[in-house]
Design a protein around this motif. Structure first.
Motif, PDB file in Angstrom:
ATOM      1  N   ARG A  11       0.927  -1.217   0.286  1.00 48.28           N
ATOM      2  CA  ARG A  11       0.125  -0.010   0.291  1.00 48.28           C
ATOM      3  C   ARG A  11       0.928   1.686   0.477  1.00 48.28           C
ATOM      4  NH1 ARG A  11      -1.303   2.630   4.698  1.00 48.28           N
ATOM      5  NH2 ARG A  11      -1.246   1.523   5.710  1.00 48.28           N
ATOM      6  N   ALA A  17      -4.792   3.462   5.693  1.00 50.88           N
ATOM      7  CA  ALA A  17      -6.455   1.958   5.697  1.00 50.88           C
ATOM      8  C   ALA A  17      -7.788   2.344   5.304  1.00 50.88           C
ATOM      9  CB  ALA A  17      -6.066   0.978   6.838  1.00 50.88           C
ATOM     10  N   ALA A  18      -7.665   1.376   4.598  1.00 47.54           N
ATOM     11  CA  ALA A  18      -9.431   0.846   4.551  1.00 47.54           C
ATOM     12  C   ALA A  18      -9.660   0.986   6.443  1.00 47.54           C
ATOM     13  CB  ALA A  18      -9.738   0.033   3.524  1.00 47.54           C
ATOM     14  N   THR A  19     -11.424   1.323   6.215  1.00 49.74           N
ATOM     15  CA  THR A  19     -11.794   1.566   7.077  1.00 49.74           C
ATOM     16  C   THR A  19     -12.016  -0.420   7.509  1.00 49.74           C
ATOM     17  OG1 THR A  19     -14.317   1.212   6.429  1.00 49.74           O
ATOM     18  CG2 THR A  19     -12.598   3.598   6.948  1.00 49.74           C
ATOM     19  N   PRO A  20     -12.879  -0.915   8.252  1.00 48.09           N
ATOM     20  CA  PRO A  20     -13.616  -2.292   8.934  1.00 48.09           C
ATOM     21  C   PRO A  20     -14.371  -2.983   8.246  1.00 48.09           C
ATOM     22  CG  PRO A  20     -12.806  -1.511  10.999  1.00 48.09           C
ATOM     23  CD  PRO A  20     -12.521  -0.526   9.665  1.00 48.09           C
ATOM     24  N   ALA A  22     -14.658  -1.203   5.020  1.00 48.17           N
ATOM     25  CA  ALA A  22     -14.358  -1.349   3.526  1.00 48.17           C
ATOM     26  C   ALA A  22     -14.013  -2.835   3.645  1.00 48.17           C
ATOM     27  CB  ALA A  22     -14.001  -0.050   3.448  1.00 48.17           C
ATOM     28  N   THR A  23     -12.818  -3.412   3.976  1.00 51.57           N
ATOM     29  CA  THR A  23     -12.808  -4.051   4.078  1.00 51.57           C
ATOM     30  C   THR A  23     -13.067  -5.584   4.212  1.00 51.57           C
ATOM     31  OG1 THR A  23     -11.656  -5.062   6.068  1.00 51.57           O
ATOM     32  CG2 THR A  23     -10.273  -3.210   4.705  1.00 51.57           C
ATOM     33  N   ALA A  26     -13.344  -7.288   0.647  1.00 53.74           N
ATOM     34  CA  ALA A  26     -12.604  -8.087   0.822  1.00 53.74           C
ATOM     35  C   ALA A  26     -11.816  -9.620   1.700  1.00 53.74           C
ATOM     36  CB  ALA A  26     -11.566  -6.797   0.681  1.00 53.74           C
ATOM     37  N   ARG A  27     -11.911  -9.384   2.689  1.00 52.62           N
ATOM     38  CA  ARG A  27     -11.472  -9.977   3.629  1.00 52.62           C
ATOM     39  C   ARG A  27     -12.173 -11.550   3.343  1.00 52.62           C
ATOM     40  NH1 ARG A  27      -8.510 -10.976   8.193  1.00 52.62           N
ATOM     41  NH2 ARG A  27      -9.084 -12.942   9.660  1.00 52.62           N
ATOM     42  N   VAL A 149      -7.751  -9.537  -7.221  1.00 52.09           N
ATOM     43  CA  VAL A 149      -7.347 -10.629  -6.326  1.00 52.09           C
ATOM     44  C   VAL A 149      -6.463 -11.485  -6.139  1.00 52.09           C
ATOM     45  CG1 VAL A 149      -8.284 -10.969  -3.770  1.00 52.09           C
ATOM     46  CG2 VAL A 149      -9.470  -9.676  -5.147  1.00 52.09           C
TER      47      VAL A 149
END
Length: 263
Positions: A11, A17-20, A22-23, A26-27, A149
């Motif tokens: 990054r 960092a992205a907010t929880p 937003a992630t 992705a997670r 991804v």
């Protein structure tokens, strides 16, 4: 060169960092991709799964190979497996997620390039793997590859490709460049080869020439187009077709490798 020239990168400094929130998606997708490397999840609420995620992905790939990417949908893949459409969402959250899993599964099929081969042969094998994959799975051309991804298939492929060019006299950046250039050349040629194959299925080259040849001979007098007439006659006799993507690949790849290899 994970895919089409895109390598994994940290990054950028200074970017928050992205907010929880937003992630979280992705997670979830990363956990799906790396499901075999993560501890098994404990059973929870919801309907019992009757097939595996691997089987869902394999069914989607088979459907795309047979009928094209546009025919892949949650409903269609569920039908392939004899499931109700809504139940498929217990395996994958969306078609986009399913596509990512499909691409990664295809990458996982790659075989290592033998390290004992001469470096030129390793580069040829790398480019052929890329071309063969697109010829076997034409729907890959319809999938956006940039910043997809990273799953175990694509990361392991990158590791295998790096191993194929390691020790050939390239620095780290050059190793990535070599993979990117060979992959992009092979991808472009595969696109041409697929287009030629589709055209030949619709109308044979012999039938096409029988329909157009007499008129072209009238409107293209040899005196006005001497080079096109001469060269066209030679390659037409050799190819028996408007072009020769396979021969172009072999010729171009050797010339490309000549320029890539350190002097």
């Amino acid at each position: 060169m994970i895919s089409d020239g895109a390598s994994p990168a940290p990054r950028p400094e200074g970017r928050p960092a992205a907010t929880p929130r937003a992630t979280a998606p992705a997670r979830a997708l990363l956990e799906l991709l790396w499901r075999h490397e993560l501890p098994p999840r404990r059973g929870g609420r919801g309907p019992r799964q009757t097939v595996s995620v691997d089987e869902v992905v394999a069914a989607a790939i088979g459907l795309a190979d047979r009928e094209g990417y546009d025919k892949v949908s949650v409903r269609a893949v569920a039908a392939e497996l004899g499931l109700r459409p809504m139940s498929l969402y217990t395996y994958v959250p969306s078609k986009d997620a399913l596509t990512t899993l499909m691409v990664d599964a295809v990458a996982l099929e790659d075989t290592p390039i033998p390290a004992e081969l001469p470096v030129r042969d390793r580069l040829v094998a790398l480019a052929r793997q890329v071309r063969d994959e697109y010829l076997a799975h034409p729907w890959l051309f319809e999938v956006p590859a940039w910043r997809m991804v990273l799953g175990p298939g694509r990361v392991r492929r990158y590791e295998r490709y790096l191993a194929a060019v390691d020790g050939a006299g390239f620095d780290d950046v050059e190793m990535d460049r070599v993979i990117a250039v060979l992959s992009q050349f092979a991808t472009g040629n595969a696109r041409t080869a697929l287009a030629a194959s589709r055209s030949a299925r619709e109308q044979s080259d012999a039938d096409w020439w029988a329909a157009h040849g007499p008129v072209l001979e009238q409107v293209m007098p040899a005196a006005e187009f001497p080079l096109a007439t001469r060269v066209g006659a030679v390659v037409g006799e050799l190819y028996r077709a408007p072009g020769d993507p396979g021969g172009d690949f072999d010729y171009g790849l050797q010339r490309l490798i000549d320029g890539i290899l350190p002097a």
